[in-house]
Design an enzyme around this catalytic site. Structure first.
Site, PDB file in Angstrom:
ATOM      1  N   CYS A 113       0.325  -0.791   0.026  1.00  0.00           N
ATOM      2  CA  CYS A 113       0.135  -0.175   0.039  1.00  0.00           C
ATOM      3  C   CYS A 113       1.027   0.981  -0.051  1.00  0.00           C
ATOM      4  O   CYS A 113       0.135   2.622  -0.280  1.00  0.00           O
ATOM      5  CB  CYS A 113      -1.194   0.133   1.377  1.00  0.00           C
ATOM      6  SG  CYS A 113      -2.695  -1.401   1.198  1.00  0.00           S
ATOM      7  N   HIS A 250      -3.526   7.027   1.783  1.00  0.00           N
ATOM      8  CA  HIS A 250      -3.829   5.947   0.947  1.00  0.00           C
ATOM      9  C   HIS A 250      -4.881   6.147   1.876  1.00  0.00           C
ATOM     10  O   HIS A 250      -5.306   6.345   3.516  1.00  0.00           O
ATOM     11  CB  HIS A 250      -2.851   5.233   1.661  1.00  0.00           C
ATOM     12  CG  HIS A 250      -3.170   3.370   2.092  1.00  0.00           C
ATOM     13  ND1 HIS A 250      -3.706   2.950   0.306  1.00  0.00           N
ATOM     14  CD2 HIS A 250      -3.069   2.792   2.773  1.00  0.00           C
ATOM     15  CE1 HIS A 250      -3.641   1.659   1.251  1.00  0.00           C
ATOM     16  NE2 HIS A 250      -3.855   1.671   2.210  1.00  0.00           N
ATOM     17  N   ASN A 280     -10.144  -0.225  -0.543  1.00  0.00           N
ATOM     18  CA  ASN A 280      -8.886  -0.262  -0.435  1.00  0.00           C
ATOM     19  C   ASN A 280      -7.719  -0.564  -1.820  1.00  0.00           C
ATOM     20  O   ASN A 280      -7.881  -1.956  -1.950  1.00  0.00           O
ATOM     21  CB  ASN A 280      -7.769  -1.101   0.606  1.00  0.00           C
ATOM     22  CG  ASN A 280      -6.622  -0.318   1.235  1.00  0.00           C
ATOM     23  OD1 ASN A 280      -6.103  -0.244   0.269  1.00  0.00           O
ATOM     24  ND2 ASN A 280      -6.222  -1.081   2.103  1.00  0.00           N
TER      25      ASN A 280
HETATM   26  O1  UT7 Z   1      -3.607  -1.005   3.596  1.00  0.00           O
HETATM   27  C1  UT7 Z   1      -3.203  -1.976   4.587  1.00  0.00           C
HETATM   28  C2  UT7 Z   1      -3.530  -1.419   6.043  1.00  0.00           C
HETATM   29  N1  UT7 Z   1      -4.328  -2.112   6.048  1.00  0.00           N
HETATM   30  C3  UT7 Z   1      -5.521  -1.311   7.773  1.00  0.00           C
HETATM   31  O2  UT7 Z   1      -5.038  -0.212   7.349  1.00  0.00           O
HETATM   32  C4  UT7 Z   1      -6.365  -1.427   7.593  1.00  0.00           C
HETATM   33  C5  UT7 Z   1      -6.525  -1.853   8.909  1.00  0.00           C
HETATM   34  N2  UT7 Z   1      -7.178  -2.420   9.801  1.00  0.00           N
HETATM   35  C6  UT7 Z   1      -9.238  -2.465   9.912  1.00  0.00           C
HETATM   36  O3  UT7 Z   1      -9.607  -1.053   9.231  1.00  0.00           O
HETATM   37  C7  UT7 Z   1     -10.033  -2.476  10.478  1.00  0.00           C
HETATM   38  O4  UT7 Z   1      -9.756  -3.272  11.819  1.00  0.00           O
HETATM   39  C8  UT7 Z   1     -10.782  -3.818   9.613  1.00  0.00           C
HETATM   40  C9  UT7 Z   1     -11.192  -2.757   9.285  1.00  0.00           C
HETATM   41  C10 UT7 Z   1     -10.662  -4.330   9.073  1.00  0.00           C
HETATM   42  C11 UT7 Z   1     -12.145  -4.644  10.775  1.00  0.00           C
HETATM   43  O5  UT7 Z   1     -12.087  -3.451  11.714  1.00  0.00           O
HETATM   44  P1  UT7 Z   1     -12.529  -3.439  13.678  1.00  0.00           P
HETATM   45  O6  UT7 Z   1     -13.284  -2.670  13.793  1.00  0.00           O
HETATM   46  O7  UT7 Z   1     -10.877  -3.412  14.062  1.00  0.00           O
HETATM   47  O8  UT7 Z   1     -13.217  -4.903  13.149  1.00  0.00           O
HETATM   48  P2  UT7 Z   1     -12.385  -6.585  14.270  1.00  0.00           P
HETATM   49  O9  UT7 Z   1     -12.170  -6.977  12.726  1.00  0.00           O
HETATM   50  O10 UT7 Z   1     -12.454  -5.925  15.629  1.00  0.00           O
HETATM   51  O11 UT7 Z   1     -13.897  -7.059  14.196  1.00  0.00           O
HETATM   52  C12 UT7 Z   1     -14.365  -6.973  14.959  1.00  0.00           C
HETATM   53  C13 UT7 Z   1     -15.796  -8.302  14.512  1.00  0.00           C
HETATM   54  C14 UT7 Z   1     -15.581  -9.520  14.870  1.00  0.00           C
HETATM   55  O12 UT7 Z   1     -16.606 -10.337  15.927  1.00  0.00           O
HETATM   56  P3  UT7 Z   1     -16.421  -9.848  16.761  1.00  0.00           P
HETATM   57  O13 UT7 Z   1     -15.209 -11.630  17.048  1.00  0.00           O
HETATM   58  O14 UT7 Z   1     -16.116  -9.043  17.967  1.00  0.00           O
HETATM   59  O15 UT7 Z   1     -18.002 -11.538  17.403  1.00  0.00           O
HETATM   60  C15 UT7 Z   1     -15.117  -9.586  13.062  1.00  0.00           C
HETATM   61  O16 UT7 Z   1     -15.600 -11.287  13.823  1.00  0.00           O
HETATM   62  O17 UT7 Z   1     -16.407  -7.900  13.352  1.00  0.00           O
HETATM   63  C16 UT7 Z   1     -16.585  -8.900  12.483  1.00  0.00           C
HETATM   64  N3  UT7 Z   1     -16.458  -8.657  11.041  1.00  0.00           N
HETATM   65  C17 UT7 Z   1     -17.198  -9.162  10.769  1.00  0.00           C
HETATM   66  N4  UT7 Z   1     -18.207  -8.652  10.894  1.00  0.00           N
HETATM   67  C18 UT7 Z   1     -19.485  -8.507   9.386  1.00  0.00           C
HETATM   68  C19 UT7 Z   1     -15.029  -9.306  10.739  1.00  0.00           C
HETATM   69  N5  UT7 Z   1     -15.509  -8.988   9.085  1.00  0.00           N
HETATM   70  C20 UT7 Z   1     -16.819  -8.639   9.249  1.00  0.00           C
HETATM   71  C21 UT7 Z   1     -17.525  -8.570   8.045  1.00  0.00           C
HETATM   72  N6  UT7 Z   1     -19.029  -8.114   8.564  1.00  0.00           N
HETATM   73  N7  UT7 Z   1     -16.790  -8.029   6.592  1.00  0.00           N
END
Ligand code: UT7
Length: 323
Positions: A113, A250, A280
């Protein structure tokens, strides 16, 4: 001193739009979750047979047209991608051949990225060293090809696209009033590979592999590293964050952009955000956002623009330029 002056930019997006609602029919997700956690509403997906080089060529042709520069003047092509057409030759070589260019150098850069920032800094240094006079800097990706479409935690985040910038050597006074690239800053910390990677490759598995990410952990590092990237460029240039006219970041997650803006007290009105439309797009995201802000008239000649990115590696960096 020699400056690398931006003379034109162009973008190319595949036609197919994949909305959150369509994704919700493919994996256990919802438009509400994706919008709330990321700000993404849709992304573009390359058509069958449409390669990274096709997107890159589209962006390069538009950038050259915008610049009023003939392809025959280009003596350097640096293409940032983590999704090349082939393991080799470089996708940049395919772009060069398509544009009918026979001179100079063409190569790919792999910083995921952060790739466009790495490519821009490299091109700037080639130009300043007198090794190139007209450079095409491209970020182009088909991340849809390396996603695990059954993994809802990653497949909803990424999209395909390309953006390109034409830089030409020009004279400057060596001050921040100069037009052109004023400052670049590149970093890597390879110790976090397990947080964001592709689980395949020619010398490990012999396969292409799929993207794997521990999103929550990456998020934490992203805010810190992006703040570092912005602050360092600004400090090195001897200016204040408030002197910057436009931040072109980004586009990984709207929440990362908002958190960075809060941390550095950036005026949110000055941050160019396109993540809702493109998702992204890795190395393509910074030039795609740049082109949007040029086309809608936000970025004008003479504006101070700060671009930054953070991604797999981890890599991160920034580039400050006067348009
Ligand atoms: O470009 C390179 C750099 N990349 C980034 O900067 C990405 C950085 N990370 C992020 O943008 C975020 O961490 C994400 C968007 C990937 C995830 O958001 P989050 O608020 O950190 O969510 P999480 O991973 O903590 O997941 C929260 C919950 C989980 O469920 P439980 O364990 O709380 O029951 C996941 O299983 O959301 C669930 N989950 C989803 N639910 C519905 C994960 N993906 C999804 C989904 N739809 N697509």
């Amino acid at each position: 001193m020699i400056r690398s002056i931006p003379v034109g930019a162009g973008a190319y997006l595949p036609e197919k739009i994949l909305t959150n609602h369509e994704l919700a029919k493919m994996v256990d997700t919802s438009d509400e979750w994706i919008v709330e956690r990321t700000g993404i509403r849709q992304r573009r997906i390359a058509a069958a047979g449409q390669k990274t080089s096709d997107l890159a060529i589209g962006a390069a042709e538009r950038a050259l047209k915008h610049a009023g520069v003939d392809a025959s003047e280009v003596d350097l092509i640096i293409l940032a991608t983590a999704t090349p057409d082939r393991t080799f030759p470089a996708t940049a070589a395919r772009v060069q051949a398509h544009l009918g260019i026979k001179k100079g150098a063409a190569f790919d850069i792999q910083a995921v990225c952060s790739g466009f920032i790495y490519a821009l800094a490299t091109a700037d240094n080639f130009i300043k060293a007198g090794q190139a006079t007209t450079a095409l800097v491209i970020g182009a990706e088909t991340f849809s090809r390396i996603l695990d479409w059954e993994d809802r935690s990653t497949c909803v985040l990424f999209g395909d696209g390309a953006g390109a910038l034409v830089l030409q050597a020009g004279e400057g006074e060596g001050t921040t009033a100069d037009q052109g690239v004023l400052q670049s800053y590149l970093r890597c910390d390879g110790s976090h590979e397990d947080l964001l990677y592709v689980d395949g490759g020619p010398s490990s598995t012999g396969t292409v592999g799929h993207l794997r990410m521990l999103g929550r952990e990456v998020f934490r590092h992203a805010v810190t590293n992006i703040a570092d990237a912005i602050q360092t460029s600004v400090d090195r240039a001897g200016i204040k964050v408030s002197d910057v006219d436009w931040f072109v970041p980004h586009q990984a997650n709207r929440r990362i952009l908002d958190a960075t803006a809060r941390r550095l007290h950036l005026d949110p009105e000055k941050v160019v955000i396109t993540v809702e439309k493109h998702g992204n797009t890795s190395a393509a995201s910074v030039p795609l956002a740049l082109v949007e802000a040029l086309e809608d008239g936000r970025i004008k000649r003479g504006d101070l623009v700060l671009m930054e990115a953070m991604g797999g590696g981890f890599t991160w960096g920034s580039a400050l330029l006067r348009w």
